[in-house]
Design a protein around this motif. Structure first.
Motif, PDB file in Angstrom:
ATOM      1  N   THR A 161      -1.918   1.430  -4.439  1.00 54.82           N
ATOM      2  CA  THR A 161      -2.720   2.169  -3.461  1.00 54.82           C
ATOM      3  C   THR A 161      -3.205   3.464  -4.098  1.00 54.82           C
ATOM      4  OG1 THR A 161      -0.713   3.197  -2.574  1.00 54.82           O
ATOM      5  CG2 THR A 161      -1.495   1.214  -1.462  1.00 54.82           C
ATOM      6  N   ASP A 191      -3.964   5.189   2.881  1.00 51.04           N
ATOM      7  CA  ASP A 191      -3.788   3.745   2.766  1.00 51.04           C
ATOM      8  C   ASP A 191      -2.360   3.424   2.322  1.00 51.04           C
ATOM      9  OD1 ASP A 191      -4.271   4.860   0.262  1.00 51.04           O
ATOM     10  OD2 ASP A 191      -5.091   3.018  -0.546  1.00 51.04           O
ATOM     11  N   SER A 192      -1.792   2.421   2.935  1.00 52.00           N
ATOM     12  CA  SER A 192      -0.422   2.007   2.623  1.00 52.00           C
ATOM     13  C   SER A 192      -0.319   0.497   2.550  1.00 52.00           C
ATOM     14  CB  SER A 192       0.546   2.535   3.683  1.00 52.00           C
ATOM     15  OG  SER A 192       0.625   3.932   3.625  1.00 52.00           O
ATOM     16  N   SER A 193      -1.377  -0.152   2.086  1.00 54.83           N
ATOM     17  CA  SER A 193      -1.332  -1.614   1.995  1.00 54.83           C
ATOM     18  C   SER A 193      -2.161  -2.114   0.820  1.00 54.83           C
ATOM     19  CB  SER A 193      -1.825  -2.250   3.296  1.00 54.83           C
ATOM     20  OG  SER A 193      -3.177  -1.926   3.529  1.00 54.83           O
ATOM     21  N   LEU A 194      -1.747  -3.254   0.328  1.00 55.79           N
ATOM     22  CA  LEU A 194      -2.472  -3.985  -0.713  1.00 55.79           C
ATOM     23  C   LEU A 194      -2.658  -5.403  -0.197  1.00 55.79           C
ATOM     24  CD1 LEU A 194      -0.443  -2.864  -3.861  1.00 55.79           C
ATOM     25  CD2 LEU A 194      -2.732  -2.113  -3.224  1.00 55.79           C
TER      26      LEU A 194
END
Length: 189
Positions: free
Chosen positions: A118, A124-127
């Motif tokens: 990230t 943002d805290s997602s892939l």
């Protein structure tokens, strides 16, 4: 048939015999929810110069065994002021890498190769849909990237979606079909 199944079970156990290092939080064994608590809300984006994880749990290291072509999606969430950062690496992070301040949240370090992560400054805290091109061991590092925080502990949950490579699924189905055919042929005799 019993001997064949026993041999398969022994082979599967031998393939997974490698134990995780003690400084890893745990192993991701497939899709699901994984949880941990950290003592820092900013160590992923701003790690200490020396001794990451030596005096407290600054970041979490998760192990994941993958086959070439597997896809992985990760989403970190938490209550409060913890914003999680995530990095994925191919290989095993050594305790010396953490001790000597080699951790890099967006690049190769030590003997691991950076795969994805990230951003360091956004929330943002997602892939999503990260394709893992090589078979082997991967390390996922989760830590905080918040600028402010006043708590001693920051709990988070990580939602993992692991999608096996289509070839692995096809191989499994072919093996199961072969067992059914062999069993049927044995019954007809």
């Amino acid at each position: 048939m019993k001997q064949f199944l026993t041999a398969c079970a022994v082979l599967l156990l031998a393939m997974n015999a490698n134990a995780l290092p003690s400084y890893y939080t745990g192993e991701i064994s497939g899709s699901g929810i994984y949880e941990d608590t950290l003592n820092s809300n900013s160590a992923w984006v701003n790690p200490p110069v020396f001794g990451l994880n030596s005096s407290s749990k600054d970041v979490s290291l998760w192990g994941y065994n993958a086959n070439a072509g597997d896809e992985l999606s990760l989403d970190v969430s938490s209550l409060g002021d913890f914003i999680g950062g995530i990095s994925i690496y191919y290989g095993e992070v050594s305790s010396e890498d953490l001790l000597f301040g080699l951790f890099n949240n967006s690049g190769d370090f030590g003997l691991v190769d950076y795969i994805a992560g990230t951003s360091t400054f956004m929330a943002d805290s997602s892939l999503s849909d990260i394709r893992l091109d090589l078979s082997g061991f991967y390390t996922i590092i989760v830590g905080g990237k918040s600028a402010f925080g006043w708590d001693d502990n920051y709990s988070y949950t990580m939602n993992v979606t692991a999608v096996p490579a289509p070839g692995a699924l096809l191989l499994l189905l072919t093996g199961l079909l072969s067992m059914v055919v062999l069993r049927r042929n044995k019954t007809l005799r």
